[in-house]
Design a protein around this motif. Structure first.
Motif, mmCIF file in Angstrom:
data_model
loop_
_atom_site.group_PDB
_atom_site.id
_atom_site.type_symbol
_atom_site.label_atom_id
_atom_site.label_comp_id
_atom_site.label_asym_id
_atom_site.label_seq_id
_atom_site.Cartn_x
_atom_site.Cartn_y
_atom_site.Cartn_z
ATOM 1 N N GLY A 1 0.814 -1.210 0.000
ATOM 2 C CA GLY A 1 0.000 0.000 0.000
ATOM 3 C C GLY A 1 0.846 1.258 0.000
ATOM 4 N N LEU A 2 1.984 1.264 0.717
ATOM 5 C CA LEU A 2 2.869 2.424 0.763
ATOM 6 C C LEU A 2 3.535 2.661 -0.586
ATOM 7 N N GLU A 3 3.955 1.597 -1.241
ATOM 8 C CA GLU A 3 4.747 1.726 -2.469
ATOM 9 C C GLU A 3 3.894 1.756 -3.736
ATOM 10 N N ARG A 4 2.603 1.601 -3.594
ATOM 11 C CA ARG A 4 1.734 1.423 -4.759
ATOM 12 C C ARG A 4 1.755 2.618 -5.706
ATOM 13 N N GLU A 5 1.845 3.836 -5.190
ATOM 14 C CA GLU A 5 1.792 5.029 -6.032
ATOM 15 C C GLU A 5 3.172 5.660 -6.230
ATOM 16 N N ILE A 6 4.234 4.981 -5.821
ATOM 17 C CA ILE A 6 5.579 5.541 -5.884
ATOM 18 C C ILE A 6 6.296 5.056 -7.136
ATOM 19 N N VAL A 7 6.991 5.994 -7.812
ATOM 20 C CA VAL A 7 7.783 5.650 -8.991
ATOM 21 C C VAL A 7 9.228 5.430 -8.553
ATOM 22 N N HIS A 8 9.594 4.175 -8.358
ATOM 23 C CA HIS A 8 10.943 3.843 -7.909
ATOM 24 C C HIS A 8 11.177 2.358 -8.169
ATOM 25 N N PRO A 9 12.406 1.960 -8.544
ATOM 26 C CA PRO A 9 12.667 0.543 -8.809
ATOM 27 C C PRO A 9 12.337 -0.377 -7.641
ATOM 28 N N ILE A 10 12.626 0.067 -6.404
ATOM 29 C CA ILE A 10 12.309 -0.763 -5.241
ATOM 30 C C ILE A 10 10.796 -0.897 -5.091
ATOM 31 N N ALA A 11 10.083 0.202 -5.286
ATOM 32 C CA ALA A 11 8.626 0.147 -5.207
ATOM 33 C C ALA A 11 8.065 -0.808 -6.255
ATOM 34 N N ASP A 12 8.618 -0.745 -7.467
ATOM 35 C CA ASP A 12 8.166 -1.650 -8.525
ATOM 36 C C ASP A 12 8.421 -3.104 -8.140
ATOM 37 N N ALA A 13 9.606 -3.365 -7.547
ATOM 38 C CA ALA A 13 9.949 -4.733 -7.162
ATOM 39 C C ALA A 13 9.005 -5.253 -6.081
ATOM 40 N N ILE A 14 8.699 -4.416 -5.091
ATOM 41 C CA ILE A 14 7.804 -4.831 -4.010
ATOM 42 C C ILE A 14 6.394 -5.098 -4.540
ATOM 43 N N CYS A 15 5.900 -4.188 -5.366
ATOM 44 C CA CYS A 15 4.545 -4.358 -5.905
ATOM 45 C C CYS A 15 4.453 -5.585 -6.809
ATOM 46 N N GLN A 16 5.507 -5.837 -7.601
ATOM 47 C CA GLN A 16 5.507 -7.012 -8.469
ATOM 48 C C GLN A 16 5.542 -8.291 -7.642
ATOM 49 N N PHE A 17 6.340 -8.297 -6.557
ATOM 50 C CA PHE A 17 6.406 -9.466 -5.681
ATOM 51 C C PHE A 17 5.045 -9.733 -5.037
ATOM 52 N N ALA A 18 4.405 -8.651 -4.569
ATOM 53 C CA ALA A 18 3.079 -8.804 -3.963
ATOM 54 C C ALA A 18 2.070 -9.347 -4.968
ATOM 55 N N THR A 34 8.684 11.271 0.950
ATOM 56 C CA THR A 34 9.857 12.135 0.989
ATOM 57 C C THR A 34 10.851 11.614 -0.049
ATOM 58 N N PRO A 35 11.021 12.312 -1.190
ATOM 59 C CA PRO A 35 11.898 11.811 -2.254
ATOM 60 C C PRO A 35 13.292 11.486 -1.736
ATOM 61 N N GLY A 36 13.762 10.308 -2.087
ATOM 62 C CA GLY A 36 15.099 9.905 -1.697
ATOM 63 C C GLY A 36 15.186 9.307 -0.310
ATOM 64 N N PHE A 37 14.085 9.309 0.448
ATOM 65 C CA PHE A 37 14.106 8.801 1.819
ATOM 66 C C PHE A 37 13.106 7.681 2.045
ATOM 67 N N GLY A 38 11.833 7.935 1.783
ATOM 68 C CA GLY A 38 10.852 6.904 2.025
ATOM 69 C C GLY A 38 9.430 7.428 2.010
ATOM 70 N N VAL A 39 8.512 6.563 2.446
ATOM 71 C CA VAL A 39 7.086 6.870 2.438
ATOM 72 C C VAL A 39 6.510 6.484 3.801
ATOM 73 N N ARG A 40 5.579 7.281 4.288
ATOM 74 C CA ARG A 40 4.960 6.988 5.586
ATOM 75 C C ARG A 40 3.460 7.219 5.503
ATOM 76 N N GLY A 41 2.728 6.679 6.486
ATOM 77 C CA GLY A 41 1.291 6.864 6.552
ATOM 78 C C GLY A 41 0.762 6.227 7.824
ATOM 79 N N ARG A 42 -0.556 6.032 7.871
ATOM 80 C CA ARG A 42 -1.169 5.410 9.053
ATOM 81 C C ARG A 42 -2.193 4.378 8.602
ATOM 82 N N VAL A 43 -2.225 3.272 9.354
ATOM 83 C CA VAL A 43 -3.183 2.198 9.106
ATOM 84 C C VAL A 43 -3.784 1.779 10.443
#
Length: 264
Positions: A1-18, A34-43
């Motif tokens: 859910g965190l990486e779903r809307e992010i354009v980044h190779p790691i995000a793509d890898a995680i979403c593809q694995f899921a 935060t570009p270059g650092f990460g993504v945060r939120g609440r669940v």
């Protein structure tokens, strides 16, 4: 859910694995990237974050262990409430990457690797590709500063495809991005976009650039020679007008024919 809307190779890898594991994504509230650092939120009232360990520290306000497994070249940390997970990745080097670097060396082009990956990952990749210089753990602003410094030392071309590369691509003398996998920000900031994501096109591009510069110099020499040796004498009456016109138009044709050499 965190990486779903992010354009980044790691995000793509995680979403593809899921996707391969038939996992559904979790809706995230208060999503912040935060570009270059990460993504945060609440669940469900819990803080969740994914990114560099420094980013996780900011979210938790606590120092967390940061041990990098020796078998992995890249680690991303996932925080879910009070639980911390380490996601390990292996960077696959493109088959043509090493040959491309060797071809650039034959053109006497010095290669630099500027990456946000940690030192361990960057060193392994640089060693595989025989890259001349490498700088790791760079934020987007760090890349920009390094590009500014290198640009003052010599002509600089930068190749990048990520959103974090966009500022540095715009600052380099020539920014080059890959059209298929490149982010929209990187493509907009680039001077040259390779429609085919083939790294082996880079040596061809540099050779074509050098040929273009050489032919432009030749054409300027011909054009200025015609002005000095034909046009000015014709105005002073030293050369017949008809001869000046023939020589002038002949020079124009010569310049056009010389430029056609770039098509080969």
């Amino acid at each position: 859910g965190l990486e779903r809307e992010i354009v980044h190779p790691i995000a793509d890898a995680i979403c593809q694995f899921a996707k391969d594991q038939n996992l559904t994504y979790t809706p995230i509230d208060q999503l912040q990237a935060t570009p270059g650092f990460g993504v945060r939120g609440r669940v469900e009232g819990r803080d969740v974050a994914i990114g560099l360990v420094e980013f996780i520290h900011q979210v938790t306000l606590n120092k967390l262990p940061c041990e990098i497994p020796p078998q992995a070249t890249l680690v991303t940390y996932l925080l879910v409430g009070s639980s911390l997970f380490a996601l390990t990745f292996l960077d696959d080097v493109r088959k043509e990457a090493r040959a491309t670097i060797q071809s650039l060396k034959k053109l006497k082009i010095v290669s630099w690797m500027l990456t946000g990956d940690h030192q361990h990952s960057a060193a392994i990749t640089a060693q595989k590709l025989e890259i001349d210089h490498v700088m790791s753990d760079l934020r987007p602003e760090d890349k920009l500063k390094k590009v500014e410094l290198l640009s003052r030392q010599s002509p600089l071309a930068m190749v990048g495809d990520g959103m974090n590369d966009a500022p540095a691509l715009a600052r380099a003398h020539v920014g080059i991005s890959l059209g298929l996998i490149g982010s929209e920000a990187a493509i907009e900031a680039s001077d040259v976009v390779l429609l085919k994501d083939e790294l082996q096109l880079l040596p061809w591009l540099f050779q074509k650039g050098r040929s273009t510069r050489r032919i432009v110099k030749q054409n300027l020499t011909v054009a200025l020679s015609v002005i000095l040796l034909v046009t000015l004498p014709a105005l002073l009456g030293w050369v017949p007008l008809w001869l000046a016109v023939v020589l002038h138009e002949g020079g124009t044709v010569l310049v056009g024919l010389n430029s056609l050499r770039l098509l080969t």
